[in-house]
Design an enzyme around this catalytic site. Structure first.
Site, mmCIF file in Angstrom:
data_model
loop_
_atom_site.group_PDB
_atom_site.id
_atom_site.type_symbol
_atom_site.label_atom_id
_atom_site.label_comp_id
_atom_site.label_asym_id
_atom_site.label_seq_id
_atom_site.Cartn_x
_atom_site.Cartn_y
_atom_site.Cartn_z
ATOM 1 N N HIS A 66 0.819 -1.214 0.000
ATOM 2 C CA HIS A 66 0.000 0.000 0.000
ATOM 3 C C HIS A 66 0.858 1.272 0.000
ATOM 4 O O HIS A 66 0.321 2.375 -0.130
ATOM 5 C CB HIS A 66 -0.985 0.001 1.174
ATOM 6 C CG HIS A 66 -0.400 0.297 2.512
ATOM 7 N ND1 HIS A 66 -0.148 -0.677 3.456
ATOM 8 C CD2 HIS A 66 -0.029 1.466 3.086
ATOM 9 C CE1 HIS A 66 0.347 -0.127 4.544
ATOM 10 N NE2 HIS A 66 0.429 1.187 4.346
ATOM 11 N N ASP A 109 -0.191 -7.653 1.603
ATOM 12 C CA ASP A 109 0.305 -6.278 1.627
ATOM 13 C C ASP A 109 1.840 -6.290 1.736
ATOM 14 O O ASP A 109 2.402 -6.016 2.793
ATOM 15 C CB ASP A 109 -0.329 -5.538 2.811
ATOM 16 C CG ASP A 109 -0.030 -4.046 2.805
ATOM 17 O OD1 ASP A 109 0.425 -3.539 1.753
ATOM 18 O OD2 ASP A 109 -0.246 -3.392 3.848
ATOM 19 N N GLY A 198 1.650 2.709 13.272
ATOM 20 C CA GLY A 198 3.104 2.572 13.115
ATOM 21 C C GLY A 198 3.552 2.876 11.704
ATOM 22 O O GLY A 198 2.743 3.028 10.846
ATOM 23 N N SER A 200 4.187 2.550 8.166
ATOM 24 C CA SER A 200 3.849 1.585 7.125
ATOM 25 C C SER A 200 5.094 1.067 6.424
ATOM 26 O O SER A 200 5.986 1.831 6.075
ATOM 27 C CB SER A 200 2.937 2.227 6.079
ATOM 28 O OG SER A 200 1.681 2.516 6.599
ATOM 29 N N GLY A 201 5.124 -0.247 6.192
ATOM 30 C CA GLY A 201 6.219 -0.834 5.435
ATOM 31 C C GLY A 201 7.438 -1.188 6.253
ATOM 32 O O GLY A 201 8.316 -1.902 5.778
#
Length: 247
Positions: A66, A109, A198, A200-201
Site C-alpha cells: 500500500h 500487503d 506505526g 507503514s512498510g
C-alpha cells in the site's frame, strides 16, 4: 475518545473498507544511533517521507504494497532525515507488488523495491535477515519508523523504536472480527505501545530477523485492537522468485 467509542468507530471503518494504514510510532523512544542499520525511508520526489522499509539485499528493499503511490527513492544510512544528502538517496528502478494484492484489508500487503544500484554495506548500512520458517512463540520484538508520535501530529525526523509482544492469532482474530490470511499481530492490544498507526512498510523485528511488515491498525494513540503485520515467512518463495533474476 472512550475505548468503546473507538471500537465502534473501528467496526464502522472496517465495514466501509477503510482500516487505517500504519503511520505513527506511539510511545516509543529514539533508536540508538548505530542500531537498525537496515531501515529505509521511502520518499517522494520532494523528499517527503511516506513509508518505511528495510534492506534485505544490497539492491532490494522490502516494504508494504500500500506504500506504492508516489515513492521515487529510498534513503539509507541515517536515522536523522534532516541530514539526508545525495549519498543517502537511491532511486527506485522497479516495484514488485505482490500479484494478489488489491487493498490492505484483503491481505498480501507486501512489495519489493529494486534499487537503481547496489549499496555498499558498511558501518552505516546493513541488511537484515528474513525468517527461514514460520514464527515460534516470541515475546520481545520491536517496530520502528519515522511516523508521527501522536494522532494528527507531523512525521518526526529521528527514527523511533518501540518494544511490542506477539499476540496470539486467535485472540487477534477475535478482536478484529476478521483478518486477511498470512498476518502477524503484535502490540496495540492491552498496551499503549505499538505502531498505532506505526510506520507503514517498516519491519517487525524479532530475534534479529524481519518477521513482519507493518500493514494496518485501527488508528489512535491508544489502540484497542492488535496491530497487524504481513507475515514475511509466508512469502519467502515469492521473495526468492522475485530476487532470482537479479543474482
Amino acid at each position: 475518545m472512550h475505548p468503546l467509542d473507538k471500537c465502534l468507530l473501528f467496526h464502522l471503518l472496517m465495514y466501509l473498507g477503510r482500516s487505517a494504514d500504519g503511520s505513527e510510532i506511539i510511545n516509543g523512544e529514539l533508536a540508538p544511533e548505530n542500531s537498525m542499520l537496515y531501515m529505509a525511508s521511502l520518499q517522494d520526489s520532494n523528499g517527503h517521507h511516506l513509508c518505511g522499509g528495510f534492506l534485505i539485499r544490497e539492491d532490494f528493499v522490502l516494504t508494504a504494497a500500500h506504500c506504492d503511490p508516489r515513492i521515487t527513492h529510498v534513503v539509507l544510512g541515517t536515522h536523522d532525515l534532516k541530514s539526508v544528502n545525495d549519498d543517502n538517496k537511491i532511486s527506485i528502478k522497479d516495484k514488485y507488488k505482490h500479484e494478489s494484492y488489491k487493498e490492505v484489508k484483503t491481505g498480501n500487503d507486501i512489495m519489493l523495491l529494486k534499487l537503481s544500484k547496489k549499496v555498499s554495506l558498511n558501518g552505516r548500512v546493513q541488511t537484515i535477515p528474513l525468517p527461514t520458517s514460520g514464527m515460534n512463540n516470541q515475546d520481545a520484538c520491536q517496530v520502528a519508523g519515522w511516523g508521527a508520535i501522536e494522532t494528527g501530529g507531523r512525521a518526526v525526523d529521528d527514527l523511533r523504536v518501540v518494544d511490542v509482544s506477539i499476540i496470539n492469532l486467535e485472540v487477534c482474530t477475535k478482536e478484529w472480527g476478521r483478518l486477511p490470511a498470512n498476518v502477524i499481530c503484535a502490540g496495540g492490544y492491552g498496551t499503549d505501545k505499538g505502531f498505532c498507526r506505526g510506520d507503514s512498510g517498516g519491519p517487525l523485528v524479532c530475534n534479529g530477523k524481519a518477521v513482519g511488515v507493518v500493514s494496518f491498525d485501527i488508528g489512535g494513540n491508544y489502540p484497542d485492537v492488535p496491530n497487524v503485520y504481513t507475515d514475511v515467512s509466508k512469502y519467502l518463495t515469492w521473495i526468492n522468485d522475485t530476487l532470482k533474476p537479479y543474482k
